[in-house]
Design a protein around this motif. Structure first.
Motif, short mmCIF file in Angstrom:
data_model
loop_
_atom_site.label_atom_id
_atom_site.label_comp_id
_atom_site.label_asym_id
_atom_site.label_seq_id
_atom_site.Cartn_x
_atom_site.Cartn_y
_atom_site.Cartn_z
N TRP A 58 0.90 -1.22 0.01
CA TRP A 58 -0.17 0.11 -0.11
C TRP A 58 0.89 1.32 -0.02
CZ3 TRP A 58 -5.05 -0.56 -0.77
CH2 TRP A 58 -5.56 -2.02 -0.63
N GLU A 59 0.37 2.23 -0.67
CA GLU A 59 1.04 3.54 -0.75
C GLU A 59 1.33 4.22 0.58
OE1 GLU A 59 -0.26 5.97 -4.17
OE2 GLU A 59 -0.22 4.18 -5.29
N GLU A 60 0.09 4.19 1.18
CA GLU A 60 -0.05 4.90 2.42
C GLU A 60 -0.66 4.11 3.59
OE1 GLU A 60 -2.24 8.58 2.04
OE2 GLU A 60 -1.46 8.75 -0.23
N SER A 61 -0.43 4.62 4.82
CA SER A 61 -1.31 3.93 5.80
C SER A 61 -1.77 5.26 6.70
CB SER A 61 -0.37 3.13 6.78
OG SER A 61 0.50 3.96 7.61
N ASP A 62 -2.90 4.67 7.39
CA ASP A 62 -3.47 5.65 8.22
C ASP A 62 -4.45 5.00 9.44
OD1 ASP A 62 -4.75 8.01 9.12
OD2 ASP A 62 -5.83 8.44 7.40
N CYS A 63 -4.98 5.67 10.35
CA CYS A 63 -5.44 4.92 11.39
C CYS A 63 -6.90 5.69 11.65
CB CYS A 63 -4.70 4.92 12.99
SG CYS A 63 -3.97 6.72 12.93
N GLU A 64 -7.05 6.46 10.95
CA GLU A 64 -8.68 6.93 11.29
C GLU A 64 -9.52 6.67 10.20
OE1 GLU A 64 -9.87 9.18 13.55
OE2 GLU A 64 -7.95 9.49 14.78
N TRP A 65 -10.29 5.59 10.35
CA TRP A 65 -11.26 5.12 9.04
C TRP A 65 -12.08 5.86 8.69
CZ3 TRP A 65 -16.33 4.79 9.66
CH2 TRP A 65 -16.89 4.64 10.79
N GLU A 66 -12.55 7.01 9.49
CA GLU A 66 -13.51 7.99 8.82
C GLU A 66 -12.74 8.79 8.12
OE1 GLU A 66 -12.96 7.32 12.07
OE2 GLU A 66 -14.78 6.97 13.14
N ARG A 67 -11.62 9.17 8.47
CA ARG A 67 -10.83 10.02 7.47
C ARG A 67 -10.48 9.58 6.18
NH1 ARG A 67 -6.04 12.14 10.58
NH2 ARG A 67 -5.07 10.20 10.41
N VAL A 68 -10.37 8.12 6.33
CA VAL A 68 -9.91 7.57 4.89
C VAL A 68 -11.07 7.52 4.00
CG1 VAL A 68 -9.41 5.13 4.23
CG2 VAL A 68 -7.93 6.12 5.91
N ASP A 70 -13.50 9.40 3.93
CA ASP A 70 -13.80 10.67 3.42
C ASP A 70 -13.13 11.11 2.30
OD1 ASP A 70 -16.27 10.54 5.20
OD2 ASP A 70 -15.25 11.93 6.72
N ARG A 71 -11.93 10.41 2.06
CA ARG A 71 -11.00 11.15 1.32
C ARG A 71 -11.58 11.17 -0.01
NH1 ARG A 71 -5.03 8.59 2.03
NH2 ARG A 71 -4.80 9.32 -0.20
N HIS A 87 -21.39 -1.72 9.77
CA HIS A 87 -22.68 -1.15 9.69
C HIS A 87 -22.06 0.44 9.52
CE1 HIS A 87 -25.85 1.65 10.90
NE2 HIS A 87 -26.71 0.58 10.18
N PRO A 88 -21.17 1.03 10.77
CA PRO A 88 -20.95 2.31 10.39
C PRO A 88 -19.94 2.63 9.41
CG PRO A 88 -19.90 1.37 12.20
CD PRO A 88 -20.87 0.46 11.99
N MET A 89 -19.14 1.77 8.83
CA MET A 89 -18.13 1.98 7.69
C MET A 89 -18.86 1.83 6.48
SD MET A 89 -14.92 -0.41 8.96
CE MET A 89 -13.90 0.31 10.14
N VAL A 90 -19.84 1.05 6.27
CA VAL A 90 -20.45 1.10 4.96
C VAL A 90 -21.64 2.27 4.82
CG1 VAL A 90 -22.44 -0.28 3.78
CG2 VAL A 90 -20.67 -1.71 4.75
N ILE A 91 -22.37 2.73 5.94
CA ILE A 91 -23.07 3.77 5.80
C ILE A 91 -22.35 4.99 5.39
CG2 ILE A 91 -24.51 5.26 7.13
CD1 ILE A 91 -25.78 2.40 6.52
N ARG A 92 -21.13 5.28 6.11
CA ARG A 92 -20.27 6.36 5.90
C ARG A 92 -19.71 6.22 4.31
NH1 ARG A 92 -18.00 9.73 9.97
NH2 ARG A 92 -16.64 11.24 8.97
N ALA A 93 -19.52 5.12 4.13
CA ALA A 93 -18.76 5.12 2.63
C ALA A 93 -19.74 5.31 1.53
CB ALA A 93 -18.08 3.82 2.62
N ALA A 94 -21.17 4.67 1.91
CA ALA A 94 -22.07 4.62 0.95
C ALA A 94 -22.50 6.36 0.72
CB ALA A 94 -23.28 3.90 1.26
N LYS A 95 -22.65 6.96 1.66
CA LYS A 95 -22.77 8.39 1.54
C LYS A 95 -21.87 9.08 0.91
CE LYS A 95 -25.88 8.95 5.81
NZ LYS A 95 -26.08 9.05 7.32
N ALA A 96 -20.60 8.71 1.33
CA ALA A 96 -19.35 9.43 0.48
C ALA A 96 -19.42 9.00 -1.01
CB ALA A 96 -18.12 9.16 1.17
N GLY A 97 -20.43 8.25 -1.37
CA GLY A 97 -20.44 7.63 -2.90
C GLY A 97 -19.18 6.73 -3.30
#
Lengths: 377, 377, 377, 377
Positions: A58-68, A70-71, A87-97
């Motif tokens: 992977w090119e980068e790493s991160d530890c905040e899934w919300e931030r990831v 939302d990128r 559930h929370p991850m899918v909902i957020r990702a879906a909203k973010a398209g």
């Protein structure tokens, strides 16, 4: 569409397997997938995470899934975490398209899985539940045979998933044994694979009846509140009957997902401990031949699913290579805007499995056969 | 006690197998059984019956079963007829003070089986239900291992019996497909073997839950009123859970009675299509050895059950030879006035199987888990 | 012709197996064989011999083989003794005009075997070498497939016979380890079966090249002067090449006679530890079918050799039952004056095997490929 | 030492497999290998070659192997070309001081192989013949068991390699069927693997005796001048005897390298079509246990060779993954200046295999057993 940037959340067992598949898919398949392994997301921003990200490609790493999630530059989110985070991850990702692949089981309950499915419905994003067995060449061959009618009418599906890893009473209560994290035990973790296979190959169940068991309730680390094993009968829409089973108490079985399907013209048997083989019995399909029996088909011919891209026949692929097919499918569907199903499992498929799992639990609690009603969104 | 005179009623499939066993038992085993194959009883006093009697090794033939049973010189009655005749024959034989072996299923229903058992209770005659699988050396070895604790606590029993002989829709309605004659279909004919095996090896079930199916209802000769297949879950007294299954619609399976037992220390697997083998996995029972796995035990050593009387190891016996062990047991128990159980199945065992079969039918009809209560006499 | 009276010389392993077959043949096969098990011949006229005779089903017992052979009422002599007795017994029996079946190896050397064959040639008596594997249904099926051309041109035959019974260095020097009695070791006892199978199925060898080994030379009871194992290459008349092997030092192999035949259209594999199975691979014989592989053929269908007289399919026969077929063949050929070959092995076949065995020994001694010339009489 | 720069010559079957292994080794194993996939060398400088290089993960491509070898920045040369190129390439690379891995067979003849070995001897470069089977975990486990004495004294090694890909007479004369390019046929291509396995596991042969065959001599494209198949007997230094075999005419065998080893305490069996399994029989090694037999060991435990770096047990690796172990070994030996042998095959090992192959050819030509003398440098 430019390059697809992928973010992977989770870097344990499934994270390692998915990373490998992303790295390998372009090495074997003639594709125009144009994607980048952008970021690996873990729990804490440590040097170890960064090292893992590099090791996994992977090119980068991160530890905040919300931030990831939302990128802006992330197009695809791969959720390879324990169940309670789906559930929370899918909902957020879906909203973010974002396009989403999520590990199974999709939700800890049918309600949660339905919420997850609802979250993506109507958004236009691709959604895939990671039922990876669908992408084993031997299983793809089975599906081709069934779909083409070679097996005739299906009478029976019997599926089971056996492991042995928690048989020692001193084995501690890990997250997979914690209901609030994992949702359920053998049923959701292993049985869900079997259930998905039955739906993929035979069709939807209309009723189930099952019993669950926790053989060792007290372990170092606490009380186990999920099932160690379950047994269930199942009735399918098309009239077939069969069984679902899973256990973590089958000594000697390392990772055996096994099913047997009996049709009016043929019988098929798959066993994941010999993942490149399909046992096939076509009855006396060839009149006059007196040498019929179960054929051990070494699924490795160029005409077998996915095999033209691998090795000469008899040079068998590994467990991890099936994930290459899975992610090839996902990325191709995104790139070419094709439907994930019926080869891949959508979130609707993930939800339906959860509905069946819940029905098995209810039948256990009530001692009554449960007819299954599948919700829509 | 002088010579034991045996009468066999029935000369089809089971009659042929029993006759062979009576002829062979004294040829291989060092016994003082002193019995005579006195009379073979069929439906009609024809030349054909007499020829069959001679061919099978019987001194006489007759066509009136009541007369045969009533003969003063007959000590043992072997009932190898369709199920609907078991009840009257056993009752008459018991009243006449004869020792009795009766083919399975003992009765067509639990009530009938209970009546049959009641008929012999208190008479002092030996009674045995012909669950012949109990006398396979591989299964006897399994029983020895379980009884000695080598398998530890038992978690699972999964048993099934698969055949294929009525898959052709043009196959006619024979007596085994007629409820009034046979009692039930795959459940009573095949499933009963699996149920008896589970009781023999693991213990009594306390609850079952099942579903039955008749895939082809109309056949030349009439409407089929028995099940073609069933699937059931089972809960045992000791906490184990598992499945019972039987079908006559498993293409490619000629005569496969197969079970798998998982214990805390070992797993066993038996498959009747390879009747001389037992698959055994003892986990990492031998510390330090890195080469553990399923062992294919060729059950043919002199120290294996019954084997010292047969051939050098590796020279495998046949299906019919297990009946030799069965009748050796019966005749020895009579001769030496020893109990038929627990190695052999008594009429109580036969009744209990029927009680379980009935419970499976009730669970199918009601959609509800059935707790099983075993009656006494 | 009236009743055929049979005399059996020898009552150990083979004597027991032959006796069983004589007793059973008329019980299963629709025959008009009309023969009597007249006399069992042993070394000493003891009560034990008489008891064995009765147990095995013989009318009388005797301890003078010359007297038995000379009896006017004896029509068939069955020689189931160690090898060194074959020659005198056959010669005397042939002179007395008796039909003869003789255990393998026919003679201890090719010269002796040739003498034996010469002894019967021109007398008109039927003569059969007891290569019993020829009468296994799975092997008969293989022969049918090869003879009908289903396998195409044959490229390879690889045969081996593995046992383990003398691996313990403390195992004593029994008669089978004594050259003067047995003739040779693994080569003549086990290898001879493999060689006969190759001739039966593929045709005559034209050259061999082998190496013999005695791993444990000193044993309790004396110095071993026969081979423990051999390995050889073989070239057949039709151009095929392959191997012959036998050993008594294959740990874990109880009684494994195994061969594999590769033809231009098919491959067959037989393993005596699963005697009712034939592994069959017909390549892509059925165009369009993508599920080819090795078929495990359960040889038990009514249309399989000998099977219509046994049990329903899937109810497998035992090792001893193949001898029933062998003696059925012998007695039928005598009764109906038909030739023993090519299904049965004649004394010419027995001699040819000995010629091949001798050539293997010579190649071992000289380090040179031996072309084989078969003598006539 | 800085980074190791690798050049790979050849990009067909083996080139693809080696490329994959270079890419994957750092992804799974905790290493400090620090190497770069510098350049892929093919026959012609085409866009296709460049595309292949990129797809396979190489930084550059080139079409002049001399130039590639001579590059100052290249440290390791991987020769994955047809056999006739091995000699000039190795000689040049050795002179240039490069470490070398060369595909098998090392040379087309023993003389050529000896020349090749001589070319590297004394130069200090690491040299490895790519006998990849040595790096299968199941085979490494076998080696551990043998080396630790678990198998006792070895009595037999029987090895074979079966394929089917040229059975069609219309299959053309490709380079592998051309003696001047490939050196030999089944013997050098397939048999060499078997021979190397025997040396790895049992020790050096002292004598062989074999026969070769070309079944189809005329093919589209010319006359075949290599063998289609061979059979040989072998005698080992330690007294064991056995067989070597290879054929391209075994219908149904896709890629079966199979051997069986019998020792005084255990028997092992490996079959490449089930590469993750090792069949193990330890006799009655555990006194009192009545359930001995062949164990199917699923080689996937963390304590099995290489497995701690892969997946949880039961999640089996593929054929290509064994090359990862092979190149891990090569690069580690270079990086840490450790000897290639005995785990890896050196050029001496490659030469010795060639010496044995030549001896088999001579025995075929002369019909005489060939004692083998191994040359030194």
């Amino acid at each position: 569409m430019g390059e697809l940037n992928v973010a992977l959340i989770g870097h344990q067992f499934m994270g390692k397997a998915h990373s490998n598949a992303y790295r390998q898919v372009g090495r074997f398949f003639e594709t125009n997938l144009k994607f980048r392994m952008k970021v690996l997301c873990g729990k804490a921003c440590t040097e170890e995470l960064e090292a893992t990200a590099q090791k996994f490609g992977w090119e980068e790493s991160d530890c905040e899934w919300e931030r990831v999630i939302d990128r802006k530059d992330i197009d695809v989110v791969d959720i390879s975490t324990p169940g309670y985070l789906h559930h929370p991850m899918v909902i957020r990702a879906a909203k973010a398209g974002k396009h989403i692949i999520c590990e199974k089981p999709l939700g800890r309950t049918a309600d949660e899985a339905h919420e997850i499915w609802k979250g993506v419905a109507g958004t236009g994003v691709k959604h895939m539940t990671a039922y990876n067995y669908r992408f084993y060449p031997a299983i793809c061959l089975a599906k081709e045979m069934i779909d083409s009618g070679e097996l005739g009418e299906i009478y029976h599906f019997r599926g089971r998933y056996h492991q042995e890893w928690i048989m020692d009473p001193q084995f501690p209560k890990v997250w997979r044994l914690d209901k609030s994290v994992a949702g359920s035990g053998a049923l959701g973790d292993l049985g869900a694979h079997v259930i998905d296979q039955s739906r993929y190959l035979v069709g939807d169940p209309v009723a189930v009846n099952g019993v669950l068991r926790t053989f060792i309730k007290e372990r170092p680390g606490g009380t186990v509140d999920v099932d160690d094993a379950f047994e269930a009968t199942v009735e399918f829409e098309n009239g077939a009957i069969g069984t679902y089973e899973a256990t973590r108490f089958a000594l000697g079985r390392k990772n055996q997902m096994r099913w047997e399907i009996n049709g009016s013209k043929g019988t098929l048997l798959f066993d994941s401990e010999r993942q490149n083989e399909l046992l096939v019995n076509m009855g006396n399909s060839t009149p006059g031949e007196h040498a019929q029996g179960f054929r051990t088909v070494l699924v490795s011919e160029a005409y077998h699913p996915y095999w033209q891209h691998w090795w000469p026949h008899g040079h068998m692929i590994g467990w991890e290579d099936n994930f290459v097919h899975e992610l090839l499918h996902l990325l191709t569907c995104i790139r070419e805007d094709k439907p994930i199903g019926p080869r891949g499992a959508t979130f609707e498929d993930g939800y339906r499995c959860a509905e069946i799992c819940d029905a098995i639990v209810r039948s256990h609690e009530t001692g009554r056969r449960q007819e299954i009603e599948y919700r829509t969104v």
